[in-house]
Scaffold this active site. Structure first.
Site, PDB file in Angstrom:
ATOM      1  CB  SER A   1      -8.055   3.831   2.874  1.00 15.79           C
ATOM      2  OG  SER A   1      -7.207   3.199   3.844  1.00 15.79           O
TER       3      SER A   1
ATOM      4  CB  SER B   1      -8.465   0.866   5.698  1.00 12.76           C
ATOM      5  OG  SER B   1      -9.146   2.079   5.879  1.00 12.76           O
TER       6      SER B   1
ATOM      7  CE  LYS C   1      -3.945   2.011   2.543  1.00 13.50           C
ATOM      8  NZ  LYS C   1      -4.861   1.845   3.697  1.00 13.50           N
TER       9      LYS C   1
END
Length: 488
Positions: free
Chosen positions: A152, A176, A77
């Protein structure tokens, strides 16, 4: 060859037997990423050059036969620092930020021989639940490109679900990892707070943030957690790893395991088909020998309000460092110091990030601190106590990961409160610092439904045990979106 249908253990056997090399596997993975990227937009940076250098070094040193992750590609990420690879947090503010160090989780993975192939798209600074607030454009759901992938950690989930990569890292502040795992039909775990070091993670809510793994199956998820979990002197909130092997209970039966089903998790706002799926899953656990009983978590309904005060307050403090002076975006139209600060932040941050900074600043301001931030902390304690009462009598908690399946792109962008409520079922886990996993449990409207299992602190091996028992006796994890394609 594409290798996207091979498990980590199968890939390991191919690498050890020298039927393939780490370089060949990395090249195939990079091709998988590129061939699907136009449809998904799941990556901010594809680190082809760096990945091939890593792979060559591993081939020259030789695959570690005792280490199942040696030579395996990994997507990371974009809010997790990677040495020499852009780390933007999907924000204009950090469009040119290239760290000179690896986050501890990444360093641990590299020590195990994993190869970083790219940085995945995400909601800007991890603030968002749909994958749409990225400066680099929205990520698409792997199952239906007109739907959100969740957030997210949108790119990390879509990349695994689509077959771009087998494993990825995300971060979870209020759901997330688990929510995008649910929306994309894969396995995502938020570990106990402190299990994985936060050093090198661009901070959002420091008392809530936790790095965790994505994978297609429960065991592969646990193998990745084995690699990244560690105590770390660079993170004062990290804890000693109390479990030598997170896969240790996988394959054991769950007869006699007590699982709680909170009535609040199936109440108002839960899609009827999602509710039915979870009730069917509860019956399935009973068939496997578990005892499933209804309980109450009475303060969970306050979780969203508490979270958005605490998380936004911590964000407003953490994001003060991005000022246009030290690094990151600097406004070109500023003529004095004040304008550098104001213009750089106004232009560098997206609307959702600015909204949360303002909310947090208000909550911490003189005259409102007691009414908002202090009160939120008190209610957070009540939420923690609710969990403690349940875990005094039960091993795990069962419920849906999200109130619905993935919704249409651009359908909630103008209604932030509605989007915030999509995290209703995941937020309490972060507030209490507990581990939670999302696994595929069925389909509704052709889209995956996620099942969430929550445990007391440091119970990841029990969570994996129950999740693996469910997975082994169902086939939801075997179903793949069209974009996944075949294997050859």
């Amino acid at each position: 060859m594409t290798f996207n249908n091979k498990t980590i253990e199968e890939l390991h056997n191919l690498l050890v037997s020298k039927e393939i090399s780490a370089t060949e596997l990395t090249q195939a993975t990079l091709e998988n990423i590129k061939s699907r990227e136009e449809a998904l937009n799941s990556f901010v940076t594809i680190a082809e050059e760096q990945a091939l250098v890593q792979a060559k070094a591993i081939d020259e040193a030789g695959i570690d036969a005792d280490n199942v992750l040696s030579g395996i590609p990994l997507a990371v990420k974009d809010n997790i620092s990677t040495d020499g690879i852009l780390t933007t947090a999907a924000s204009k503010m950090l469009y040119n930020y290239e760290p000179i160090f690896d986050a501890t989780a990444v360093a641990n993975a590299k020590t195990k021989g994993m190869i970083v192939v790219g940085k995945t798209n995400m909601d800007e600074f991890a603030m968002g639940g749909s994958g749409e607030t990225s400066h680099y454009g929205a990520t698409k759901n792997a199952w239906n490109h007109s739907k959100v992938p969740g957030g997210s950690s949108s790119g990390s989930a879509a990349a695994v679900a689509s077959g771009q990569v087998r494993l990825s890292l995300g971060s979870d502040t209020g759901g997330s990892i688990r929510q995008p795992a649910a929306f994309n039909g894969i396995v995502g775990l938020k570990p106990t707070y402190g299990t994985v070091s936060r050093f090198g993670l661009i901070a959002f809510g420091s008392s809530l943030d936790q790095i965790g793994p994505f994978a297609p199956t429960v065991k592969e998820n646990a193998l990745l957690l084995n690699a990244i979990a560690s105590e770390d002197a660079k993170d004062s909130t990290s804890a000693p790893v109390r479990i030598a092997d997170f896969t240790s209970k996988i394959g054991q039966d769950i007869k006699g395991m007590k699982i709680a089903l909170p009535k609040e998790y199936l109440g108002e706002g839960i899609d009827p088909e999602v509710k039915e799926t979870i009730l069917n899953a509860a019956k399935h656990f009973e068939k496997l020998g578990a005892i499933v009983e209804e309980v109450s978590l009475p303060h969970s309904k306050y979780g969203v309000a508490v979270y958005y005060i605490i998380a936004s307050s911590e964000a407003s403090s953490n994001l003060q460092r991005f000022d246009g002076i030290r690094y990151g975006y600097r406004a070109e139209d500023a003529t004095n110091l004040d304008e550098i600060y104001v213009n750089s932040r106004s232009q560098g941050f997206g609307e959702e990030v600015k909204r949360r900074i303002m909310l947090g600043t208000f909550s911490l301001s003189s005259g409102y601190y007691d009414a908002y931030y202090k009160k939120a902390g008190q209610v957070r304690t009540l939420i923690i106590q609710d969990f403690e009462k349940v875990f005094a009598d039960y091993d795990l908690i069962l419920g849906p990961t999200a109130p619905s399946v993935a919704y249409d792109l651009d359908s909630l962008n103008h209604d932030p409160v509605a989007m915030y409520l999509a995290d209703l079922l995941t937020i309490p886990v972060n507030l209490a610092g507990l581990p939670g996993i999302s696994i595929p449990a069925g389909f509704s409207q052709g889209l995956p439904v996620g099942l969430q299992l929550i445990g007391p602190k440091y119970s990841e091996e029990t969570i994996y045990q129950a999740a693996a028992a469910f997975e082994a006796t169902t086939d939801y994890h075997k179903q793949q979106p069209v974009i996944f394609g075949g294997d050859n």
